[in-house]
Motif scaffolding. Structure first.
Motif, PDB file in Angstrom:
ATOM      1  N   SER A  87       0.837  -1.195   0.000  1.00 43.22           N
ATOM      2  CA  SER A  87       0.000   0.000   0.000  1.00 43.22           C
ATOM      3  C   SER A  87       0.874   1.248   0.000  1.00 43.22           C
ATOM      4  CB  SER A  87      -0.938  -0.019   1.202  1.00 43.22           C
ATOM      5  OG  SER A  87      -0.234   0.333   2.369  1.00 43.22           O
ATOM      6  N   MET A  88       2.108   1.150   0.514  1.00 40.87           N
ATOM      7  CA  MET A  88       2.997   2.319   0.502  1.00 40.87           C
ATOM      8  C   MET A  88       3.469   2.625  -0.922  1.00 40.87           C
ATOM      9  SD  MET A  88       5.101   1.997   4.013  1.00 40.87           S
ATOM     10  CE  MET A  88       5.611   3.688   3.969  1.00 40.87           C
ATOM     11  N   VAL A  89       3.690   1.557  -1.680  1.00 41.02           N
ATOM     12  CA  VAL A  89       4.069   1.773  -3.087  1.00 41.02           C
ATOM     13  C   VAL A  89       2.908   2.459  -3.811  1.00 41.02           C
ATOM     14  CG1 VAL A  89       4.733   0.638  -5.243  1.00 41.02           C
ATOM     15  CG2 VAL A  89       5.591  -0.234  -3.066  1.00 41.02           C
ATOM     16  N   TYR A  90       1.715   1.976  -3.485  1.00 41.03           N
ATOM     17  CA  TYR A  90       0.504   2.537  -4.087  1.00 41.03           C
ATOM     18  C   TYR A  90       0.347   4.005  -3.685  1.00 41.03           C
ATOM     19  CZ  TYR A  90      -4.523   3.011  -4.967  1.00 41.03           C
ATOM     20  OH  TYR A  90      -5.755   3.431  -5.406  1.00 41.03           O
ATOM     21  N   ASP A  91       0.545   4.240  -2.387  1.00 45.24           N
ATOM     22  CA  ASP A  91       0.445   5.612  -1.880  1.00 45.24           C
ATOM     23  C   ASP A  91       1.433   6.533  -2.592  1.00 45.24           C
ATOM     24  OD1 ASP A  91      -1.445   4.793  -0.159  1.00 45.24           O
ATOM     25  OD2 ASP A  91      -0.249   5.002   1.672  1.00 45.24           O
ATOM     26  N   ARG A  92       2.610   5.968  -2.830  1.00 43.91           N
ATOM     27  CA  ARG A  92       3.637   6.788  -3.464  1.00 43.91           C
ATOM     28  C   ARG A  92       3.244   7.101  -4.907  1.00 43.91           C
ATOM     29  NH1 ARG A  92       8.590   3.829  -2.430  1.00 43.91           N
ATOM     30  NH2 ARG A  92       8.675   3.231  -4.614  1.00 43.91           N
ATOM     31  N   GLU A  93       2.714   6.070  -5.563  1.00 47.13           N
ATOM     32  CA  GLU A  93       2.303   6.267  -6.960  1.00 47.13           C
ATOM     33  C   GLU A  93       1.153   7.251  -7.064  1.00 47.13           C
ATOM     34  OE1 GLU A  93       1.430   2.579  -8.886  1.00 47.13           O
ATOM     35  OE2 GLU A  93       3.464   2.419  -9.672  1.00 47.13           O
ATOM     36  N   MET A  94       0.242   7.161  -6.112  1.00 36.88           N
ATOM     37  CA  MET A  94      -0.968   7.984  -6.174  1.00 36.88           C
ATOM     38  C   MET A  94      -0.758   9.379  -5.587  1.00 36.88           C
ATOM     39  SD  MET A  94      -3.226   6.258  -7.647  1.00 36.88           S
ATOM     40  CE  MET A  94      -2.325   5.070  -8.590  1.00 36.88           C
ATOM     41  N   GLY A  95       0.374   9.552  -4.897  1.00 33.37           N
ATOM     42  CA  GLY A  95       0.661  10.876  -4.360  1.00 33.37           C
ATOM     43  C   GLY A  95       0.192  11.097  -2.948  1.00 33.37           C
ATOM     44  N   SER A  96      -0.535  10.142  -2.389  1.00 31.20           N
ATOM     45  CA  SER A  96      -1.032  10.374  -1.030  1.00 31.20           C
ATOM     46  C   SER A  96       0.065  10.250   0.014  1.00 31.20           C
ATOM     47  CB  SER A  96      -2.198   9.438  -0.696  1.00 31.20           C
ATOM     48  OG  SER A  96      -1.859   8.115  -1.023  1.00 31.20           O
ATOM     49  N   MET A  97       1.177   9.626  -0.372  1.00 28.87           N
ATOM     50  CA  MET A  97       2.266   9.541   0.586  1.00 28.87           C
ATOM     51  C   MET A  97       2.858  10.926   0.859  1.00 28.87           C
ATOM     52  SD  MET A  97       5.703   7.321   0.595  1.00 28.87           S
ATOM     53  CE  MET A  97       4.927   5.774   0.930  1.00 28.87           C
ATOM     54  N   ARG A  98       2.810  11.771  -0.155  1.00 27.76           N
ATOM     55  CA  ARG A  98       3.349  13.111   0.020  1.00 27.76           C
ATOM     56  C   ARG A  98       2.631  13.822   1.167  1.00 27.76           C
ATOM     57  NH1 ARG A  98       4.113  16.492  -5.309  1.00 27.76           N
ATOM     58  NH2 ARG A  98       2.217  15.364  -5.659  1.00 27.76           N
ATOM     59  N   VAL A  99       1.320  13.584   1.230  1.00 25.11           N
ATOM     60  CA  VAL A  99       0.530  14.205   2.292  1.00 25.11           C
ATOM     61  C   VAL A  99       1.065  13.769   3.660  1.00 25.11           C
ATOM     62  CG1 VAL A  99      -1.788  14.409   3.265  1.00 25.11           C
ATOM     63  CG2 VAL A  99      -1.497  14.176   0.792  1.00 25.11           C
ATOM     64  N   LEU A 100       1.389  12.491   3.725  1.00 21.52           N
ATOM     65  CA  LEU A 100       1.874  11.954   4.989  1.00 21.52           C
ATOM     66  C   LEU A 100       3.269  12.489   5.306  1.00 21.52           C
ATOM     67  CD1 LEU A 100       1.094   9.748   7.172  1.00 21.52           C
ATOM     68  CD2 LEU A 100       2.571   8.230   5.869  1.00 21.52           C
ATOM     69  N   LEU A 101       4.137  12.446   4.309  1.00 23.59           N
ATOM     70  CA  LEU A 101       5.543  12.752   4.573  1.00 23.59           C
ATOM     71  C   LEU A 101       5.817  14.244   4.749  1.00 23.59           C
ATOM     72  CD1 LEU A 101       7.461  10.125   2.412  1.00 23.59           C
ATOM     73  CD2 LEU A 101       6.749  10.005   4.786  1.00 23.59           C
ATOM     74  N   VAL A 102       4.922  15.092   4.294  1.00 21.77           N
ATOM     75  CA  VAL A 102       5.153  16.528   4.519  1.00 21.77           C
ATOM     76  C   VAL A 102       4.614  16.988   5.863  1.00 21.77           C
ATOM     77  CG1 VAL A 102       5.186  17.168   2.062  1.00 21.77           C
ATOM     78  CG2 VAL A 102       3.016  17.246   3.336  1.00 21.77           C
ATOM     79  N   SER A 103       4.021  16.045   6.634  1.00 19.40           N
ATOM     80  CA  SER A 103       3.510  16.448   7.939  1.00 19.40           C
ATOM     81  C   SER A 103       4.688  16.854   8.822  1.00 19.40           C
ATOM     82  CB  SER A 103       2.732  15.286   8.569  1.00 19.40           C
ATOM     83  OG  SER A 103       3.570  14.537   9.403  1.00 19.40           O
TER      84      SER A 103
END
Lengths: 269, 309
Positions: A87-103
């Motif tokens: 799901s992290m790979v997916y998050d990264r592809e979809m851009g939602s990981m950015r939301v998490l990592l910029v916190s």
């Protein structure tokens, strides 16, 4: 940032993971069907071949169904840990990981929260599986079901951190299937999940040596001993150290300045 | 984990290949003593007063008598050729011995240390069972495939009944109304009516799921005195069958060690002990839970087991 905001962040990550799990009913069913097929079909077929061994921590002879259950618990957690990383790979592809990592929270905290969330999901799956196994007749002492909880947490972190570390090497979702095959299956089959180490040794000394070096073996033994109210210090130590090392490496790998993400240009950027 | 740990019973196990008798403490479930006996010890029985344990030592053609206080062999009684199974008379100081090679059951007076009589039976006598009132004795013969019912007043075999192939063991119910005779090769237990017909009234068959048919061999039998359960050791299938003593229905098969041979209940019948010849251990079964709770390593090829009354 105070403690409350840390708690808020953790709640956010955990509830997102739980929600995702609850909404993906097929994933829940798949997570249960896999070990149950092993229990009902595979183990039943091997009754005679393997029902004659006495192995610690069992105090008498056990049917193969009984032996295989802790290994299947490990399997549930292994698959879940990998799926969570998927799901992290997916998050990264979809851009939602950015939301998490910029916190504003430190990255290690975000990653640990994510691991904790994945571990919780796997523990829910494990207990449902153990309840079905109990009704099927594979019954450990009742206190064993409580004592196994810390072992499940350690195993959840260990396989989750491994998945997290692996996810940094993967740029696209499609590549992940290969890693699943090259990581999950060898880890599971080359361990004491299906056969005791002494039995593997009878078959092949090389496979035995690999299984004895496989940290997943120790996670499974930690679970097995805990379920039968025994304390396996070596298994616990190896599992804990492996979990911490993998976690450290995963945090390092997700560090934008030094880790794999920087080199590969990952992280959703 | 182990219920009723307060029992202080002693369990005696004959190790056929080690020429020893292991003593297991019922509380710790550990071997606390190993007694050196004659060659090839198999069946055991307590003397009527409970002060001695008799052990048939086949290759020495004798019965060793172990003093239960000192746990030493204090004397030995000549028994005739190849004694295998022994039973003690509840009323007289007699011990009955099956002499496999001579086709007889020897009756020995263990106080006067003399041979009382020899009862001719079929070929290769093996199992010996005695009724609780001491009126009847059953000798099973391996080659004749028969159960010979002996009247102990006249010391003569009065009925001869055909059993399953290779009958091994005979055990009376507590009220003496039935005798259960196991057949090793036939993998059956025949129920003999001991009140009217003195013939087979029912046959129990065994079929362990997932286990090859030829490994299922019925050997040792133990019956609870409350009429609840019958237990049958099923040899190389590594299972003990649990049977409803009233309906003769097989209720369960419990996994024990390899090649389970004989069984014994303890005094309050809360536990069943099994000897597992190939794996060299004794499995303890909780009778109420019908669950194997522990296996205890003993000597090589444990054969017989008795629990101090």
């Amino acid at each position: 940032m105070n403690l409350a905001s840390y708690g808020h962040c953790l709640r956010g990550v955990v509830s997102r993971e739980l929600l995702r799990f609850v909404h993906q009913r097929s994933r829940f069913v798949a997570a249960l069907v896999r070990p149950l097929v092993w229990l009902f079909v595979f183990a039943a077929g091997f009754r005679m071949a393997l029902g004659v061994a006495m192995t610690e921590p069992y105090q008498t002879y056990v049917l193969y169904e009984v032996y295989i259950v802790p290994g299947l618990v490990g399997m549930i957690q292994l698959f879940n840990g990998m799926q969570s990383s998927l799901s992290m790979v997916y998050d990264r592809e979809m851009g939602s990981m950015r939301v998490l990592l910029v916190s504003p929270f430190p990255r290690w905290y975000l990653l640990v929260s994510k691991l904790l969330a994945g571990t919780l999901v796997s523990i829910v799956q494990v207990y449902v599986f153990l309840a079905i196994a109990y009704l099927y007749g594979v019954q450990a002492p009742l206190t064993g079901y409580v004592l196994v909880l810390p072992a499940l947490v350690v195993t959840g972190f260990m396989v989750g951190a491994l998945g997290m570390l692996l996810s940094t090497f993967v740029r696209q979702l499609e590549n992940f299937a290969g890693i699943m095959n090259f990581v999950i299956f060898p880890m599971f089959f080359l361990s004491s999940a299906l056969y005791p180490l002494w039995r593997i040794r009878e078959g092949s000394y090389l496979v035995y040596q690999i299984a004895a070096l496989n940290p997943f073996t120790y996670a499974v033994e930690m679970i097995r001993f805990a379920m039968y109210e025994r304390f396996h210090a070596v298994a616990i130590s190896i599992s804990l150290v492996t979990a911490l090392v993998l976690l450290g490496l995963a945090i390092l790998a997700y560090n934008p300045a030094r880790g794999m993400m920087a080199r590969k240009g990952g992280g959703g950027e | 984990m182990l219920p009723s740990l307060a029992q202080a019973e002693r369990v005696f196990v004959s190790n056929e290949k080690d020429n020893t008798v292991s003593v297991i403490d019922g509380e710790s479930l550990e071997v606390v003593e190993t007694i050196k006996v004659g060659r090839r010890p198999r069946a055991m029985a307590f003397s009527s007063d409970g002060s001695e344990l008799f052990v048939a030592v086949g290759d020495d053609e004798a019965i060793d008598m172990i003093d239960l206080e000192s746990l030493e062999v204090v004397s030995s009684l000549s028994s005739g050729e190849d004694p295998e199974v022994i039973r003690v008379d509840p009323n007289r100081p007699y011990v009955y011995v099956s002499n496999e090679d001579d086709n007889i059951v020897s009756v020995l007076d263990y106080q006067q240390r003399r041979l009382v009589t020899e009862i001719p039976v079929g070929v290769e006598p093996e199992g010996v069972g005695i009724s609780p009132d001491g009126k009847w004795l059953i000798a099973t013969t391996e080659t004749s495939n028969m159960a010979h019912i002996v009247d102990l007043e006249s010391m003569e075999a009065v009925y001869h009944r055909l059993m399953g192939a290779r009958p091994r063991h005979a055990e009376f119910t507590a009220d003496g109304s039935e005798a259960w005779v196991s057949a090793e090769v036939g993998a059956t237990v025949s129920i003999l009516d001991m009140q009217e017909t003195f013939d087979v009234s029912h046959t129990i068959r065994f079929d362990v799921p997932g286990v090859p048919r030829e490994t299922v061999q019925a050997v040792g039998v133990a019956l609870t005195s409350d009429g609840r359960y019958g237990f049958v050791a099923l040899g190389p299938s590594n299972r003990v069958a649990v049977i409803d003593q009233q309906s003769y229905e097989v209720l369960d098969y419990l996994l024990v060690g390899q090649r389970v041979w004989h069984l014994a209940l303890n005094a309050d019948e809360s536990r069943l002990y099994t000897t597992n010849g190939v794996s060299g251990d004794v499995t303890v079964i909780d009778v109420d839970e019908l669950e194997a709770i522990r296996s205890i390593p003993v000597g090589r090829f444990p054969w017989g087991v008795v629990v101090e009354p």
